[in-house]
Design a protein around this motif. Structure first.
Motif, PDB file in Angstrom:
ATOM      1  N   THR A 111       0.921  -1.188  -0.016  1.00 29.89           N
ATOM      2  CA  THR A 111       0.034   0.070  -0.089  1.00 29.89           C
ATOM      3  C   THR A 111       0.957   1.247  -0.198  1.00 29.89           C
ATOM      4  O   THR A 111       0.598   2.201  -0.697  1.00 29.89           O
ATOM      5  CB  THR A 111      -1.054  -0.021   1.220  1.00 29.89           C
ATOM      6  N   GLU A 113       3.940   1.388  -1.100  1.00 30.71           N
ATOM      7  CA  GLU A 113       4.843   1.557  -2.221  1.00 30.71           C
ATOM      8  C   GLU A 113       3.860   2.145  -3.327  1.00 30.71           C
ATOM      9  O   GLU A 113       4.242   2.808  -4.205  1.00 30.71           O
ATOM     10  CB  GLU A 113       5.112   0.036  -2.718  1.00 30.71           C
ATOM     11  N   ALA A 114       2.544   1.805  -3.187  1.00 38.75           N
ATOM     12  CA  ALA A 114       1.638   2.234  -4.201  1.00 38.75           C
ATOM     13  C   ALA A 114       1.440   3.582  -4.266  1.00 38.75           C
ATOM     14  O   ALA A 114       1.520   4.385  -5.013  1.00 38.75           O
ATOM     15  CB  ALA A 114       0.357   1.538  -4.100  1.00 38.75           C
ATOM     16  N   ALA A 115       1.376   4.138  -2.641  1.00 40.60           N
ATOM     17  CA  ALA A 115       1.037   5.529  -2.403  1.00 40.60           C
ATOM     18  C   ALA A 115       2.394   6.345  -3.008  1.00 40.60           C
ATOM     19  O   ALA A 115       2.262   7.446  -3.690  1.00 40.60           O
ATOM     20  CB  ALA A 115       0.891   5.788  -1.005  1.00 40.60           C
ATOM     21  N   GLU A 116       3.619   5.890  -2.735  1.00 43.72           N
ATOM     22  CA  GLU A 116       4.696   6.552  -3.078  1.00 43.72           C
ATOM     23  C   GLU A 116       4.741   6.436  -4.551  1.00 43.72           C
ATOM     24  O   GLU A 116       5.182   7.553  -5.392  1.00 43.72           O
ATOM     25  CB  GLU A 116       5.978   5.688  -2.567  1.00 43.72           C
ATOM     26  N   GLY A 117       4.504   5.270  -5.547  1.00 40.22           N
ATOM     27  CA  GLY A 117       4.643   5.160  -6.814  1.00 40.22           C
ATOM     28  C   GLY A 117       3.672   6.100  -7.779  1.00 40.22           C
ATOM     29  O   GLY A 117       4.046   6.547  -8.656  1.00 40.22           O
ATOM     30  N   ILE A 118       2.635   6.246  -6.971  1.00 40.78           N
ATOM     31  CA  ILE A 118       1.728   7.293  -7.719  1.00 40.78           C
ATOM     32  C   ILE A 118       1.815   8.701  -7.417  1.00 40.78           C
ATOM     33  O   ILE A 118       1.260   9.306  -8.120  1.00 40.78           O
ATOM     34  CB  ILE A 118       0.150   6.918  -7.483  1.00 40.78           C
ATOM     35  N   GLY A 119       2.736   8.962  -6.653  1.00 44.30           N
ATOM     36  CA  GLY A 119       3.298  10.449  -6.684  1.00 44.30           C
ATOM     37  C   GLY A 119       2.915  11.244  -5.526  1.00 44.30           C
ATOM     38  O   GLY A 119       2.652  12.325  -5.799  1.00 44.30           O
ATOM     39  N   LEU A 120       2.370  10.795  -4.442  1.00 47.19           N
ATOM     40  CA  LEU A 120       2.388  11.225  -3.149  1.00 47.19           C
ATOM     41  C   LEU A 120       3.429  11.625  -2.688  1.00 47.19           C
ATOM     42  O   LEU A 120       4.340  11.005  -2.422  1.00 47.19           O
ATOM     43  CB  LEU A 120       1.318  10.367  -2.215  1.00 47.19           C
TER      44      LEU A 120
ATOM     45  N   ASN B  48      10.134   5.216 -12.592  1.00 47.41           N
ATOM     46  CA  ASN B  48       9.341   6.031 -11.606  1.00 47.41           C
ATOM     47  C   ASN B  48      10.354   6.575 -10.350  1.00 47.41           C
ATOM     48  O   ASN B  48       9.801   7.124  -9.458  1.00 47.41           O
ATOM     49  CB  ASN B  48       7.911   5.878 -11.157  1.00 47.41           C
ATOM     50  N   LEU B  50      11.443   4.987  -7.874  1.00 51.67           N
ATOM     51  CA  LEU B  50      11.163   4.162  -6.444  1.00 51.67           C
ATOM     52  C   LEU B  50      12.630   3.603  -6.242  1.00 51.67           C
ATOM     53  O   LEU B  50      13.003   3.430  -5.296  1.00 51.67           O
ATOM     54  CB  LEU B  50      10.186   3.282  -6.774  1.00 51.67           C
ATOM     55  N   ARG B  74       6.677  11.165 -11.080  1.00 51.06           N
ATOM     56  CA  ARG B  74       5.521  10.147 -10.811  1.00 51.06           C
ATOM     57  C   ARG B  74       4.140  10.321 -11.140  1.00 51.06           C
ATOM     58  O   ARG B  74       3.408   9.416 -11.716  1.00 51.06           O
ATOM     59  CB  ARG B  74       5.736   9.779  -9.412  1.00 51.06           C
ATOM     60  N   ARG B  75       3.538  11.653 -10.896  1.00 52.73           N
ATOM     61  CA  ARG B  75       2.269  11.948 -11.470  1.00 52.73           C
ATOM     62  C   ARG B  75       2.089  11.907 -12.761  1.00 52.73           C
ATOM     63  O   ARG B  75       0.925  11.972 -13.464  1.00 52.73           O
ATOM     64  CB  ARG B  75       2.113  13.363 -10.877  1.00 52.73           C
ATOM     65  N   TYR B  79       0.789   3.999 -12.338  1.00 52.79           N
ATOM     66  CA  TYR B  79       1.662   2.893 -11.730  1.00 52.79           C
ATOM     67  C   TYR B  79       0.358   1.833 -11.016  1.00 52.79           C
ATOM     68  O   TYR B  79      -0.418   2.109 -10.218  1.00 52.79           O
ATOM     69  CB  TYR B  79       2.291   3.448 -10.463  1.00 52.79           C
ATOM     70  N   ILE B  81       0.136  -2.002  -9.181  1.00 55.21           N
ATOM     71  CA  ILE B  81       0.662  -3.207  -8.664  1.00 55.21           C
ATOM     72  C   ILE B  81      -0.282  -4.296  -8.194  1.00 55.21           C
ATOM     73  O   ILE B  81      -1.296  -3.992  -8.572  1.00 55.21           O
ATOM     74  CB  ILE B  81       1.792  -2.738  -7.471  1.00 55.21           C
ATOM     75  N   THR B  84      -3.328  -5.060  -3.783  1.00 56.47           N
ATOM     76  CA  THR B  84      -3.069  -4.362  -2.458  1.00 56.47           C
ATOM     77  C   THR B  84      -2.690  -2.965  -2.672  1.00 56.47           C
ATOM     78  O   THR B  84      -2.436  -2.127  -1.740  1.00 56.47           O
ATOM     79  CB  THR B  84      -2.064  -5.165  -1.543  1.00 56.47           C
ATOM     80  N   PHE B  87      -5.958   1.806  -1.667  1.00 57.34           N
ATOM     81  CA  PHE B  87      -5.742   2.250  -0.388  1.00 57.34           C
ATOM     82  C   PHE B  87      -7.165   1.658   0.178  1.00 57.34           C
ATOM     83  O   PHE B  87      -8.242   2.127  -0.392  1.00 57.34           O
ATOM     84  CB  PHE B  87      -5.568   3.621  -0.230  1.00 57.34           C
TER      85      PHE B  87
END
Lengths: 527, 379
Positions: A111, A113-120, B48, B50, B74-75, B79, B81, B84, B87
């Motif tokens: 979760t 990683e997704a948050a970081e990955g989408i640019g938060l 991106n 990471l 990133r925006r 992305y 995955i 999970t 959110f």
């Protein structure tokens, strides 16, 4: 039971005031604990190396006995609300820090990683993802802290911070169960109420999707219910808080502290009322400051301006002299020593000698043929003493008695306050220490063993003041002299009996005394 | 346009990415394929930021991304995955609109919502039913549809997908793959997709980047990788008979008989018969000098011809069916069944003969998938 209800009815306004004060103190402590604990928990979740020492420290603090921590706090923070709130904050921190940390650390890595990955951004991840997801766990920590804070806050009364503990401590001291219950039951109710409210808050902050159960409608309904409950309680608490916060408080010119027993309180109230009436300045009496050492620390730090001390205590405990039985010498040396060493002024003695005695029941006295301390020699090593910790440890008390009379005891049991009378009556010991002015001596019709060798030093009650106050109000010395003229050890025992056994408040007994003996010192009854 | 130039990544003294260089064109669907630990996910995450490369440069549209601000970069990219990635405490609406709303600064909420609805329709996720649902109320496949929608929400040029479908059951996975292909056909993004599933790679990719131990072993179209594996590793990964999971990739030109036996239209019948008997064939391709196919001469049409000096051109069948070399084996089978053919000439766009397919060619090719020791590529 009826005794309890009568007490509740009679003292309802006092109980309510203490209840509100308790809420205020607990709320304050909890708010501070949240404001410190949650950010600290967040911080250590980012600064991993800091997490171990911080959690270890919080754990360690939790392990310190609360009374010890309170005692250590007084020299720094003085007396009253501050040390009590500090103590509760310290004890509340651990569950909050721990749960904040655990809540933040247990979020699914994917979760995040997704948050970081989408640019938060880091802050957005913290406030939009991590904190909301950790909220239920954080709130559980807050709830644990809140409930234990309510109980812990009863200790506030021990340092003059007020709250429901005041009733509990006074009740224990005067062996008044109604009073203990009047303090304990509202504290209990408050704890349950706090638990319920925080469980509602917990439900509120739990995202619907993370709540247990599958029925969404039901969950939404539950949330609505909890929201109403939480809102109502919040409004109620705020209203109560408002009432207690806006309680008009006079500005005080002189603050007089009291130790935690009736006589000292009564004498302090007499002084306060006499000064207030004579000088026309507001005097605040701060009750229940524990033993002599707390009062002494408080007057040094300026938290109080005066209190009633005992010559023997000054001579032996404060100044560190070997106990002697010469009344005049003890007074003179104490007066000079206090002035030189601590810049504190001793006024004249109040003519009340509250010295130690060894006492027992009539029955035991008859059985063993006891009338003086020397008589104990016959039963050497066979009797048990139940006494206060002070009496056990001080060099001028039990130790001196044993030396001077050549005595030994089967057991020496330390019990503080009035429970030692109960212990004596229950046959858990044969002898107790008792103050010569103790009203309980009269209540339980005990036999005081004569101190035929003069083991106990004189303990004359004597007001101690800060010199600045006496400079500003020199009349206090004269007021003290006039009070001394009317008081005596025997009269004091009677007054104590009124407070301890007739449940008349010390302030009332003081007032009645002044009205009868020194009417010009008595406050005009507002009628 | 994404370019990797000599990119390496060292983790705790271990080289996970070893001097990687490749480039991806706009609108390409690239699949990074390999076993776990081959560096495919690390490669994806470097796009991106990471994961930051230890050396080398990565450029997006010519700009070195190490010099670009991370958050805006990133925006600009979607992305996705495994499921999970949604959110759990937010509704689908909040999940898929989160970045779009941040980008618009709280304005244009209507536009954002209508865009969300549009994309949800595209992936068969009825918006009225699911916009206000929480991820926990949805199946894994539905959650992942929402995940794909979130990636497309900001109309990013680039979409990065890290094994997005690998936790789904095969049927759901196939449906999502189809949805993704439809979206890609309509929206034409540059997609970089990581998987360890060869079938998935073949189905989705324009080009497959086969990776092993942090370097690229082969970067080519699925077809070439299957037919011409660069080494044993790729051959093993592709596996025997893999091509049969995508028979449309078996082209006529791969299985046809090259240089079929030909004759010229002026040749007399006796000459033709002689060629047939010499080459042991019963059909001749009649071509001109430029090898353009004019007709087909069958042996049976020569039976009973009195004048053996007649020219082949007079007797050949000009109404023949021909096939393009790019046609798949599926097309061939259809033709053979429908027209009851025995032979089929292969003719390129200019009408020139390229080869020939006979029934026996088909039988040979088809039998290959069942005979395991014959692992050569189709000839």
């Amino acid at each position: 039971m009826t005794e309890f209800l009568d007490y509740i009815v009679a003292a309802r306004s006092e109980i309510l005031a203490l209840f509100l004060e308790h809420i205020r103190l607990t709320g304050l402590a909890l708010a501070a604990a949240i404001l410190i604990g949650v950010p600290l928990g967040i911080l250590i979740s980012y600064l991993k190396p800091a997490s171990k020492p911080v959690l270890a420290f919080a754990n360690l603090v939790q392990a310190i006995p609360s009374m010890a921590l309170l005692g250590l706090t007084i020299p720094v923070l003085g007396i009253g609300m501050k040390p009590a709130v500090f103590l509760v904050v310290i004890y509340s921190l651990l569950p909050i820090i721990k749960n904040t940390y655990a809540g933040l650390m247990n979020i699914n890595a994917q979760t995040l990683e997704a948050a970081e990955g989408i640019g938060l951004t880091k802050w957005q991840i913290l406030f939009k993802i991590r904190i909301p997801l950790a909220m239920p766990v954080i709130m559980t920590g807050v709830r644990i802290s809140a409930v234990s804070a309510v109980g812990l806050m009863t200790l506030a009364a021990f340092v003059g911070g007020g709250g429901l503990g005041f009733l509990v401590f006074s009740g224990i001291r005067t062996v008044n169960n109604a009073k203990i219950l009047a303090g304990a039951i509202p504290a209990c109710i408050l704890a349950l109420l706090v638990d319920r409210v925080f469980s509602a808050v917990e439900t509120l902050v739990t995202p619907i999707s993370l709540m247990a159960g599958a029925n969404k409608e039901k969950k939404i309904y539950q949330k609505k219910k909890e929201r109403i409950l939480a809102a109502c309680t919040a409004v109620l608490l705020l209203a109560l808080y408002g009432i207690s916060a806006f309680h008009p408080k006079e500005k005080t010119a002189i603050r007089i502290g009291t130790m935690d027993f009736s006589e000292n309180e009564t004498l302090a109230y007499m002084l306060s009322e006499a000064i207030e009436t004579t000088l026309g300045v507001p005097v605040e009496t701060i009750p229940d400051l524990g033993g002599s050492s707390i009062c002494f620390t408080s007057i040094q730090s300026g938290d109080i301006d005066g209190y009633v001390e005992y010559t023997g205590t000054i001579y032996v405990s404060i100044l560190g002299n070997e106990a002697i039985s010469d009344t005049e010498a003890v007074y003179q040396i104490s007066k000079e020593g206090m002035k030189e060493k601590y810049s504190l002024e001793l006024l004249s003695s109040l003519n009340v000698n509250n010295t130690f005695t060894l006492s027992t029941t009539k029955e035991i006295a008859d059985r063993y043929g006891l009338s003086s301390i020397s008589d104990l020699k016959k039963q050497n090593g066979r009797l048990r003493v139940v006494s206060t910790l002070t009496f056990l440890n001080r060099s001028d008390c039990l130790v001196r008695v044993k030396d001077l009379y050549g005595l030994t005891f089967a057991d020496e049991i330390g019990v503080d306050g009035s429970p030692r009378y109960t212990a004596l009556l229950n046959g858990e010991g044969e002898l107790i220490d008792a103050y010569s002015t103790d009203g309980l001596l009269k209540k339980f019709d005990l036999t005081v063993l004569e101190d035929d060798l003069g083991a106990f030093p004189p303990y004359y009650a004597v007001p101690v003041f800060r010199p600045e106050i006496l400079e500003e109000y020199p009349e206090i010395a004269e007021i003290t002299n006039r009070l001394a003229g009317q008081l005596s050890t025997e009269l004091m025992a009677e007054l104590n009996y009124l407070v301890d056994e007739e449940d008349i408040p010390a302030s009332q007994v003081a007032h009645d005394f002044l009205k009868e003996h020194l009417p010009e010192f008595a406050r005009r009854d507002s009628m | 346009m994404i370019e990797f130039q000599d990119v390496s990544k060292v983790f705790q003294g271990k080289t996970v990415i070893d001097h990687l260089s490749f480039s991806i064109d706009d609108g390409e669907f690239i699949v990074l394929l390999g076993e776990s630990g081959c560096g495919k996910t690390t490669t994806l995450k470097m796009i991106n930021k990471l994961v930051l490369p230890s050396s080398g440069h990565i450029r997006v549209n010519g700009e070195d991304i190490s010099k670009l601000d991370t958050i805006p970069l990133r925006r600009r990219m979607g992305y996705v995955i495994q499921q999970t990635g949604l959110f759990p405490h937010l509704t689908i609406r909040d999940n898929i609109e989160i970045i779009a709303r941040m980008n618009s600064g709280g304005k244009e909420t209507d536009e954002i919502e209508s865009h969300a609805r549009e994309l949800m329709e595209m992936v068969n996720l009825p918006p009225d039913e699911y916009l206000d649902a929480y991820p926990s109320e949805m199946s894994g496949g539905q959650q992942q549809r929402a995940g794909v929608v979130r990636a497309f929400m900001t109309d990013p040029e680039i979409i990065l997908m890290d094994e997005p479908f690998s936790a789904l059951d095969p049927l759901t996975r196939a449906q999502l793959q189809n949805s993704l292909l439809e979206m890609q056909a309509a929206l034409k993004r540059t997609i970089v997709f990581v998987t360890h599933d060869m079938d998935e790679a073949v189905k989705l990719a324009d080009r497959i980047c086969m990776m092993e131990n942090g370097s690229i072993t082969q970067f080519d179209t699925p077809e070439t990788i299957m037919k011409h594996p660069a080494n044993d590793f790729v051959r093993d990964f592709v596996g025997p008979g893999r091509i049969w999971t995508s028979p449309e990739l078996i082209k006529t030109k791969d299985i046809m008989i090259h240089e079929p036996v030909c004759c010229r239209p002026w040749m007399p019948v006796f000459k033709c018969i002689e060629i047939m008997s010499q080459r042991k064939v019963d059909t001749l391709m009649v071509t001109d000098q430029a090898k353009r196919l004019l007709g087909v001469l069958y042996a049976e049409s020569l039976i009973g011809i009195r004048d053996i000096r007649r020219a082949a051109g007079e007797l050949m069948d000009t109404g023949f069916t021909a096939v393009n070399p790019e046609s798949s084996i599926v097309d061939l089978l259809t033709l053979f069944n429908e027209k009851k053919l025995s032979t089929l000439p292969v003719v390129n766009g200019n009408g020139m003969i390229e080869g020939l397919i006979t029934r026996s060619t088909l039988v040979n090719t088809l039998s290959r998938q069942f005979i395991s020791d014959e692992e050569e590529e189709p000839a």
